[in-house]
Write an enzyme that holds these catalytic residues in place. Sequence first.
Site, short mmCIF file in Angstrom:
data_model
loop_
_atom_site.label_atom_id
_atom_site.label_comp_id
_atom_site.label_asym_id
_atom_site.label_seq_id
_atom_site.Cartn_x
_atom_site.Cartn_y
_atom_site.Cartn_z
NE ARG A 22 26.50 71.34 -48.34
CZ ARG A 22 26.06 72.53 -47.94
NH1 ARG A 22 26.28 73.60 -48.68
NH2 ARG A 22 25.40 72.66 -46.82
CG ASN A 40 23.76 70.46 -50.44
OD1 ASN A 40 24.45 69.46 -50.56
ND2 ASN A 40 23.34 70.88 -49.26
#
Length: 93
Positions: A22, A40
């Site tokens: 990320r 996520n």
Amino acid sequence: MSEERTRAHVFVSGRVQGVFYRANTRDTAREHGVDGWVTNLDDGRVEAVFEGPREAVESTVEWCHEGSPQARVEDVTVEYGDPEGEDGFAIRR
């Protein structure tokens, strides 16, 4: 004349959680001047939205196939659509 903007909704599977995927996605999107977000998912995938000039969005999507150095990307699915006005780039969750 402004460059055509597009939106890509992306799902990435493989070893993509717990490997800075990320954060690296955020940094890559910002480098390309792309707005959106990344998060996520509970099933182990990463979901992201990229909005910006078509070429910049496509470059960011291409990056997703490699991801962060520790990641092992198995699959990337992408759906393109019309921009919805994302501003800036954020990590969610």
